[in-house]
Design a protein around this motif. Structure first.
Motif, PDB file in Angstrom:
ATOM      1  N   MET A   1      43.792  53.693  27.603  1.00 46.48           N
ATOM      2  CA  MET A   1      43.936  52.463  28.255  1.00 46.48           C
ATOM      3  C   MET A   1      44.514  51.501  27.147  1.00 46.48           C
ATOM      4  SD  MET A   1      43.905  51.554  31.511  1.00 46.48           S
ATOM      5  CE  MET A   1      43.063  52.081  33.039  1.00 46.48           C
ATOM      6  N   ASP A   2      45.375  50.499  27.007  1.00 50.24           N
ATOM      7  CA  ASP A   2      45.683  49.544  26.154  1.00 50.24           C
ATOM      8  C   ASP A   2      44.934  48.344  26.763  1.00 50.24           C
ATOM      9  OD1 ASP A   2      47.516  51.374  24.652  1.00 50.24           O
ATOM     10  OD2 ASP A   2      49.116  50.956  25.752  1.00 50.24           O
ATOM     11  N   LEU A   3      44.482  47.808  25.694  1.00 54.17           N
ATOM     12  CA  LEU A   3      43.476  46.699  26.007  1.00 54.17           C
ATOM     13  C   LEU A   3      44.103  45.332  25.737  1.00 54.17           C
ATOM     14  CD1 LEU A   3      40.537  46.120  26.786  1.00 54.17           C
ATOM     15  CD2 LEU A   3      39.981  46.229  24.183  1.00 54.17           C
ATOM     16  N   TYR A   4      43.960  44.480  26.650  1.00 55.08           N
ATOM     17  CA  TYR A   4      44.874  43.049  26.643  1.00 55.08           C
ATOM     18  C   TYR A   4      43.584  42.081  27.147  1.00 55.08           C
ATOM     19  CZ  TYR A   4      49.052  45.434  25.878  1.00 55.08           C
ATOM     20  OH  TYR A   4      50.183  46.163  25.563  1.00 55.08           O
ATOM     21  N   CYS A   5      43.844  40.797  26.832  1.00 59.67           N
ATOM     22  CA  CYS A   5      42.614  39.720  27.543  1.00 59.67           C
ATOM     23  C   CYS A   5      43.480  38.431  27.470  1.00 59.67           C
ATOM     24  CB  CYS A   5      41.501  39.750  26.498  1.00 59.67           C
ATOM     25  SG  CYS A   5      41.666  38.826  24.876  1.00 59.67           S
ATOM     26  N   VAL A   6      42.592  37.488  28.045  1.00 61.19           N
ATOM     27  CA  VAL A   6      42.780  35.992  27.961  1.00 61.19           C
ATOM     28  C   VAL A   6      41.658  35.365  27.203  1.00 61.19           C
ATOM     29  CG1 VAL A   6      42.163  35.726  30.382  1.00 61.19           C
ATOM     30  CG2 VAL A   6      43.457  33.876  29.199  1.00 61.19           C
ATOM     31  N   MET A   7      41.964  34.558  26.334  1.00 62.91           N
ATOM     32  CA  MET A   7      40.964  33.821  25.579  1.00 62.91           C
ATOM     33  C   MET A   7      40.928  32.544  26.034  1.00 62.91           C
ATOM     34  SD  MET A   7      40.926  35.550  21.865  1.00 62.91           S
ATOM     35  CE  MET A   7      40.484  37.112  21.426  1.00 62.91           C
ATOM     36  N   GLY A   8      39.898  31.910  26.297  1.00 58.60           N
ATOM     37  CA  GLY A   8      39.797  30.403  26.415  1.00 58.60           C
ATOM     38  C   GLY A   8      38.541  29.710  26.489  1.00 58.60           C
ATOM     39  N   ASN A   9      38.400  28.529  26.541  1.00 59.49           N
ATOM     40  CA  ASN A   9      37.248  28.047  26.923  1.00 59.49           C
ATOM     41  C   ASN A   9      37.265  26.486  27.683  1.00 59.49           C
ATOM     42  OD1 ASN A   9      34.650  26.435  26.732  1.00 59.49           O
ATOM     43  ND2 ASN A   9      34.395  27.000  24.336  1.00 59.49           N
ATOM     44  N   PRO A  10      36.893  26.591  28.914  1.00 57.86           N
ATOM     45  CA  PRO A  10      36.513  27.794  29.667  1.00 57.86           C
ATOM     46  C   PRO A  10      37.616  28.402  30.222  1.00 57.86           C
ATOM     47  CG  PRO A  10      37.030  25.720  30.923  1.00 57.86           C
ATOM     48  CD  PRO A  10      37.245  25.236  29.597  1.00 57.86           C
ATOM     49  N   VAL A  11      37.003  29.692  30.539  1.00 54.96           N
ATOM     50  CA  VAL A  11      38.066  30.544  30.831  1.00 54.96           C
ATOM     51  C   VAL A  11      37.594  31.634  32.154  1.00 54.96           C
ATOM     52  CG1 VAL A  11      37.063  32.867  29.757  1.00 54.96           C
ATOM     53  CG2 VAL A  11      39.505  32.586  29.852  1.00 54.96           C
ATOM     54  N   ALA A  12      36.588  31.207  32.638  1.00 51.43           N
ATOM     55  CA  ALA A  12      36.081  31.935  33.929  1.00 51.43           C
ATOM     56  C   ALA A  12      37.013  31.992  35.161  1.00 51.43           C
ATOM     57  CB  ALA A  12      34.563  31.417  34.297  1.00 51.43           C
ATOM     58  N   HIS A  13      37.554  30.792  35.305  1.00 51.04           N
ATOM     59  CA  HIS A  13      38.504  30.391  36.350  1.00 51.04           C
ATOM     60  C   HIS A  13      39.825  31.087  36.333  1.00 51.04           C
ATOM     61  CE1 HIS A  13      40.137  28.059  33.115  1.00 51.04           C
ATOM     62  NE2 HIS A  13      41.334  27.953  33.749  1.00 51.04           N
ATOM     63  N   SER A  14      40.157  31.785  35.355  1.00 49.14           N
ATOM     64  CA  SER A  14      41.642  32.258  34.862  1.00 49.14           C
ATOM     65  C   SER A  14      41.779  33.486  35.833  1.00 49.14           C
ATOM     66  CB  SER A  14      41.740  32.650  33.428  1.00 49.14           C
ATOM     67  OG  SER A  14      42.795  33.300  33.153  1.00 49.14           O
ATOM     68  N   LYS A  15      43.036  33.245  36.374  1.00 46.50           N
ATOM     69  CA  LYS A  15      43.517  34.246  37.377  1.00 46.50           C
ATOM     70  C   LYS A  15      44.377  35.325  36.561  1.00 46.50           C
ATOM     71  CE  LYS A  15      41.663  32.100  40.660  1.00 46.50           C
ATOM     72  NZ  LYS A  15      40.375  32.535  40.861  1.00 46.50           N
ATOM     73  N   SER A  16      44.264  35.272  35.399  1.00 48.39           N
ATOM     74  CA  SER A  16      45.386  35.985  34.419  1.00 48.39           C
ATOM     75  C   SER A  16      44.953  37.539  34.642  1.00 48.39           C
ATOM     76  CB  SER A  16      45.409  35.376  32.939  1.00 48.39           C
ATOM     77  OG  SER A  16      45.919  34.396  32.783  1.00 48.39           O
ATOM     78  N   PRO A  17      43.442  37.910  34.658  1.00 45.43           N
ATOM     79  CA  PRO A  17      43.337  39.238  34.792  1.00 45.43           C
ATOM     80  C   PRO A  17      43.504  39.766  36.108  1.00 45.43           C
ATOM     81  CG  PRO A  17      41.304  38.071  33.916  1.00 45.43           C
ATOM     82  CD  PRO A  17      42.413  36.965  34.157  1.00 45.43           C
ATOM     83  N   TRP A  18      43.548  38.951  37.145  1.00 47.89           N
ATOM     84  CA  TRP A  18      44.149  39.353  38.615  1.00 47.89           C
ATOM     85  C   TRP A  18      45.581  39.736  38.396  1.00 47.89           C
ATOM     86  CZ3 TRP A  18      47.456  38.732  42.427  1.00 47.89           C
ATOM     87  CH2 TRP A  18      47.058  39.301  43.932  1.00 47.89           C
ATOM     88  N   ILE A  19      46.366  38.788  37.695  1.00 46.53           N
ATOM     89  CA  ILE A  19      47.757  38.855  37.745  1.00 46.53           C
ATOM     90  C   ILE A  19      48.276  40.135  37.058  1.00 46.53           C
ATOM     91  CG2 ILE A  19      50.060  37.735  37.061  1.00 46.53           C
ATOM     92  CD1 ILE A  19      48.226  35.155  37.544  1.00 46.53           C
ATOM     93  N   HIS A  20      47.758  40.172  35.875  1.00 45.94           N
ATOM     94  CA  HIS A  20      48.066  41.356  34.930  1.00 45.94           C
ATOM     95  C   HIS A  20      47.577  42.576  35.370  1.00 45.94           C
ATOM     96  CE1 HIS A  20      50.094  39.511  31.575  1.00 45.94           C
ATOM     97  NE2 HIS A  20      49.469  38.472  31.792  1.00 45.94           N
ATOM     98  N   THR A  21      46.487  42.634  36.159  1.00 50.35           N
ATOM     99  CA  THR A  21      45.951  44.021  36.589  1.00 50.35           C
ATOM    100  C   THR A  21      47.020  44.585  37.761  1.00 50.35           C
ATOM    101  OG1 THR A  21      43.694  43.322  36.081  1.00 50.35           O
ATOM    102  CG2 THR A  21      44.244  45.194  38.063  1.00 50.35           C
ATOM    103  N   ARG A  22      47.589  43.454  38.581  1.00 51.38           N
ATOM    104  CA  ARG A  22      48.424  43.713  39.871  1.00 51.38           C
ATOM    105  C   ARG A  22      49.766  44.160  39.075  1.00 51.38           C
ATOM    106  NH1 ARG A  22      49.033  46.314  43.573  1.00 51.38           N
ATOM    107  NH2 ARG A  22      50.405  45.538  45.202  1.00 51.38           N
TER     108      ARG A  22
END
Ligand code: NAP
Length: 280
Positions: A1-22
């Motif tokens: 598995m290639d690893l990616y992420c979104v970094m921020g502060n705050p970041v809990a609200h981010s929908k990026s994991p949902w979008i990229h997983t889809r």
């Protein structure tokens, strides 16, 4: 598995994991995408730690987009260079490639998803922070007749306009800077790239900026954007939130990393439905 992420502060609200997983599921890419909360003084360390874990790339969100463009050893794409801010980092060997996909994401959402032509329009861009800097170049390249950049701190609007003056001249776009009180009237397109909607505040410009039937876009999405969108509709405008831009900027990041363009419009429709059902 290639690893990616979104970094921020705050970041809990981010929908990026949902979008990229889809995106990964729909294009058959083997990748894992997480969110990483980074201490305000810990951005460079966060990048180093993620790379040590084998991270291949990351999205950057508030407040690190300017820092991302000035990391040691970073190579900026021309659009990240112009913005002075980056929201996509790609790690290859010892190097870091930094790009900015916010602007192309916004332009694709307006022209593709909303079906509104930008060429020849009078456009008002409210805000001159990281988001405003990221979207101004691609907006100029869409060849509106004019762009007025209006910001609470007027000097910042003037500096942002000055840094884009050559590009505007090249595309025949009249580019001006203004404060928020009287930026002009009856614009065809009004884009709120300020953070005013983050806590649901009233629109930061007078209603007279909207011509009847104008397009009004807030870069914020969810509950925060509702006040701005209601304000826009009450002045006869078509209102749009920032969810489409979010998905489109993510699609361009995914293309950079994986070499495959994901079906952004499909994922935008799925995400809207999931949010309405409380499932995202
Ligand atoms: P930033 O760098 O912190 O800049 C904030 C900007 O908002 C500045 O221009 C600031 O004006 C202005 N501002 C803040 N509070 C205001 C208020 N109450 N009234 C009027 N202006 C105000 O933030 P950013 O990175 O530009 O982000 C701005 C917004 O865009 C955020 O809400 C972010 O979530 C959203 N965004 C969405 C997407 C997407 O994909 N949908 C992408 C990027 C950003 P001063 O210069 O006077 O302080």
């Amino acid at each position: 598995m290639d690893l990616y992420c979104v970094m921020g502060n705050p970041v809990a609200h981010s929908k990026s994991p949902w979008i990229h997983t889809r995106f990964a599921a729909l294009t058959g890419q083997a990748m894992d995408y997480t969110r990483m909360h980074i201490a305000l003084d810990g951005f460079a360390q966060g990048i180093q730690d993620f790379r040590a874990r084998g991270g291949r790339g990351c999205n950057i969100t508030m407040p690190f987009k300017f820092q991302a463009a000035s990391l040691e050893g970073v190579r900026l794409t021309p659009r990240a260079q112009l913005a002075g801010a980056a929201n996509v980092l790609t790690f290859s060997g010892p190097g870091i490639e930094a790009d900015n996909t916010d602007g192309i994401g916004l332009v694709r959402d307006i022209t593709g998803n909303a079906g509104v032509t930008l060429a020849g329009t009078r456009l008002l861009l409210v805000g001159a922070g990281g988001a405003g800097a990221g979207v101004l170049g691609p907006l100029i390249e869409a060849a509106p007749a004019s762009i007025t950049v209006a910001n609470r701190t007027q000097d910042k609007a003037a500096r942002l306009a000055a840094s884009h003056a050559a590009l505007a001249a090249q595309h025949g776009v009249r580019l001006e800077a203004s404060g928020l009180q009287a930026p002009g009237t009856a614009f065809d397109v009004v884009i709120n790239a300020s953070a005013s909607s983050m806590d649901g505040q009233a629109a930061p410009v007078p209603g007279s900026v909207l011509r009847e039937g104008a397009l009004a876009v807030d870069l914020v999405y969810g509950q925060g954007a509702q006040v701005f969108m209601q304000w826009a509709r009450s002045h006869g405008a078509q209102a749009r939130d920032g969810l489409g831009m979010l998905v489109e900027q993510a699609a361009e990041a995914f293309r950079i990393w994986r070499g495959v363009m994901p079906p952004a419009a499909q994922v935008l429709a799925e995400l809207r439905a999931a949010l309405e059902a409380g499932a995202a």
